[in-house]
Enzyme design. Structure first.
Site, PDB file in Angstrom:
ATOM      1  N   HIS A   1       6.005 -14.216 -43.418  1.00  0.00           N
ATOM      2  CA  HIS A   1       5.373 -13.447 -42.341  1.00  0.00           C
ATOM      3  C   HIS A   1       6.152 -13.723 -41.071  1.00  0.00           C
ATOM      4  O   HIS A   1       6.434 -14.876 -40.748  1.00  0.00           O
ATOM      5  CB  HIS A   1       3.910 -13.849 -42.125  1.00  0.00           C
ATOM      6  CG  HIS A   1       3.342 -13.150 -40.922  1.00  0.00           C
ATOM      7  ND1 HIS A   1       2.925 -11.838 -40.964  1.00  0.00           N
ATOM      8  CD2 HIS A   1       3.211 -13.549 -39.633  1.00  0.00           C
ATOM      9  CE1 HIS A   1       2.546 -11.471 -39.758  1.00  0.00           C
ATOM     10  NE2 HIS A   1       2.706 -12.483 -38.934  1.00  0.00           N
TER      11      HIS A   1
ATOM     12  N   ARG B   1     -11.310  -6.721 -31.708  1.00  0.00           N
ATOM     13  CA  ARG B   1     -10.593  -7.662 -30.826  1.00  0.00           C
ATOM     14  C   ARG B   1      -9.696  -6.917 -29.856  1.00  0.00           C
ATOM     15  O   ARG B   1      -9.552  -7.289 -28.693  1.00  0.00           O
ATOM     16  CB  ARG B   1      -9.765  -8.636 -31.676  1.00  0.00           C
ATOM     17  CG  ARG B   1     -10.617  -9.643 -32.436  1.00  0.00           C
ATOM     18  CD  ARG B   1      -9.785 -10.367 -33.487  1.00  0.00           C
ATOM     19  NE  ARG B   1      -8.634 -11.013 -32.917  1.00  0.00           N
ATOM     20  CZ  ARG B   1      -7.474 -11.210 -33.576  1.00  0.00           C
ATOM     21  NH1 ARG B   1      -7.343 -10.816 -34.830  1.00  0.00           N
ATOM     22  NH2 ARG B   1      -6.476 -11.801 -32.992  1.00  0.00           N
TER      23      ARG B   1
ATOM     24  N   SER C   1      -6.443 -13.609 -39.295  1.00  0.00           N
ATOM     25  CA  SER C   1      -6.021 -12.226 -39.475  1.00  0.00           C
ATOM     26  C   SER C   1      -4.715 -12.162 -40.280  1.00  0.00           C
ATOM     27  O   SER C   1      -4.604 -11.442 -41.276  1.00  0.00           O
ATOM     28  CB  SER C   1      -5.844 -11.594 -38.089  1.00  0.00           C
ATOM     29  OG  SER C   1      -5.214 -10.350 -38.176  1.00  0.00           O
TER      30      SER C   1
ATOM     31  N   LYS D   1      -4.492 -11.590 -44.686  1.00  0.00           N
ATOM     32  CA  LYS D   1      -3.744 -10.471 -45.300  1.00  0.00           C
ATOM     33  C   LYS D   1      -2.650 -11.003 -46.222  1.00  0.00           C
ATOM     34  O   LYS D   1      -2.446 -10.480 -47.311  1.00  0.00           O
ATOM     35  CB  LYS D   1      -3.133  -9.589 -44.211  1.00  0.00           C
ATOM     36  CG  LYS D   1      -4.164  -8.728 -43.507  1.00  0.00           C
ATOM     37  CD  LYS D   1      -3.522  -7.810 -42.494  1.00  0.00           C
ATOM     38  CE  LYS D   1      -2.964  -8.565 -41.331  1.00  0.00           C
ATOM     39  NZ  LYS D   1      -3.373  -8.218 -40.002  1.00  0.00           N
TER      40      LYS D   1
ATOM     41  N   ASP E   1     -10.588  -7.759 -41.817  1.00  0.00           N
ATOM     42  CA  ASP E   1      -9.581  -7.886 -40.755  1.00  0.00           C
ATOM     43  C   ASP E   1      -9.392  -6.554 -40.045  1.00  0.00           C
ATOM     44  O   ASP E   1      -9.246  -6.514 -38.819  1.00  0.00           O
ATOM     45  CB  ASP E   1      -8.247  -8.369 -41.328  1.00  0.00           C
ATOM     46  CG  ASP E   1      -7.179  -8.399 -40.238  1.00  0.00           C
ATOM     47  OD1 ASP E   1      -7.367  -9.159 -39.277  1.00  0.00           O
ATOM     48  OD2 ASP E   1      -6.203  -7.645 -40.323  1.00  0.00           O
TER      49      ASP E   1
END
Ligand code: URA
Length: 410
Positions: free
Chosen positions: A82, A168, A183, A187, A161
């Protein structure tokens, strides 16, 4: 469950129990917890933070709010990375096929660009026919046939999410480390991973501005990944100049095609090899060799074909998406380039139309910048610093003015 008491508990700085967090997320996903209560809770978390075990419980609850990819027993290790995003950050397109060459499975679920940072899905969609929306069954098929897949979040994946992020976004509660952690990790872990490398950037072109913020986010994500049984590694790096020499969708795909054949910019190849080494036990030199001997390039072509993309245009993608106006930005002085500010280039590229200000905006695949001179390189006054690809001469001139604000030559 008495929701006001739980909000009060968090508001007053106490830790929520695991089962309380699970109950809140379950009710929110089912539409039984109204947005105003969830928003209040998000604000309480924003101010009070969460302990490591609360953050792990929140991530676990988010991850199990929808489907979690499961893989047959005995399949190769599932790995992914990520990245918190940045300007010209195209590493996913090179890394996924490279790791697949190593016999690993890479079920990469990526996002779209927003603000100054580009998105992997937008870049891939510049390849004619490339489908980033695959059903779960297709994801499994492509991974088992090719070793890697690059897709967007499906409807069923981490629905909590999707809902919470939307709240948010409009309640000023995005910049909260426990909420960002849950979050992102919710995922990623829904991919059914064994190993994950986190590429956390800081600087003007990154989501996290300071190294301290980047470290805090990285530590939080690693703690959660480890608590949930995933081997995590982290790479923290400055994003003060763009990654590679191009920023813009098709322009970045063109640069990836070069990198996948061992001819990429040194900084891009370096990041890719660092990330590969973090989730694979194979020597760095072997990964480098797979970029040079055509293996990674063939794997990228196989994945593209498996997802419906036209591989015959991969090496001429900038002809498929050709901007009508291309200008060279001249260096204002002679000397060494000391600053080529990522944030400034990101803003210029966004204004050209390569990115989106709102999630619903379309993106222009053709526009952006390329042939960027890197910091530390020397230039002579008037020689090109980079090229701007634009729709109109006025847009190109505006981009040039913006970019020059972030250039320093001494
Ligand atoms: N990216 C995400 O997916 N979630 C966040 O909260 C922030 C960045």
């Amino acid at each position: 469950m008495h929701v006001p008491s739980l909000i009060e508990k968090k508001r007053d700085g106490q830790a929520l129990a695991e089962e309380e967090i699970h109950a809140l997320i379950r009710a929110f996903t089912l539409g039984e917890l109204p947005d105003y209560q969830m928003s209040a809770l998000a604000m309480a978390v924003y101010f009070q933070g969460m302990t490591a075990s609360e953050t792990a419980a929140l991530t676990h609850a988010m991850l199990h709010s929808g489907i979690v990819l499961s893989w047959p027993a005995g399949s190769p290790p599932r790995v992914d990375k990520h990245s918190t995003g940045g300007i010209g950050d195209k590493t996913s397109l090179v890394l996924a096929p490279l790791l697949a060459c190593d016999g690993l499975w890479v079920p990469m679920i990526s996002g779209r660009g927003l603000g100054i940072t580009g998105g992997t899905l937008d870049k891939l969609e510049s390849i004619p026919g490339f489908r980033t929306r695959l059903e779960e069954k297709e994801i499994h098929r492509v991974v088992s046939d090719v070793g890697c897949v690059m897709v967007g979040q499906t409807e069923g994946l981490c629905p909590a999410d999707k809902k919470l992020y939307a709240l948010r976004d409009v309640t000023a509660t995005v910049p909260s480390i426990p909420l960002i952690t849950a979050s992102i990790m919710g995922k990623k872990l829904a991919e059914g991973l064994d190993r994950l490398v986190l590429d956390v950037k800081h600087g003007t072109g990154a989501f996290m501005r300071t190294k301290e913020q980047a470290r805090a986010l990285a530590d939080s994500m690693v703690a959660v990944g480890t608590a949930l049984g995933v081997r995590c590694a982290v790479r923290i790096n400055a994003m003060s100049e763009p990654t590679g020499r191009a920023a813009g969708n098709a322009l970045e795909v063109a640069e990836c095609a070069e990198c996948l054949q061992g001819r990429g910019p040194a900084d891009l190849e370096d990041i890719v090899l660092d990330l590969a080494g973090a989730v694979s036990d194979t020597p760095r030199a072997t990964h480098g060799q797979r970029l040079r001997d055509g293996s990674a390039w063939r794997k990228f072509q196989q994945m593209t074909a498996a997802q419906g993309g036209d591989i015959s245009v991969l090496e001429k993608i900038t002809k498929v998406h050709a901007a009508p106006v291309i200008i060279e930005v001249p260096a204002p002085a002679s000397g060494i380039v000391r600053r080529m500010d990522a944030g400034t280039i990101g803003r210029a590229v966004l204004a050209l139309g390569a990115g989106r200000s709102r999630a619903s905006d379309p993106v222009d695949f053709a526009v952006g910048v390329d042939r960027i001179v890197k910091t530390g390189e020397s230039v002579t006054a008037g020689a090109p610093l980079l090229r701007v690809h634009a729709r109109t001469p006025a847009a190109a001139e505006a981009a040039m003015r913006t970019i020059l604000e972030g250039v320093e030559i001494r």
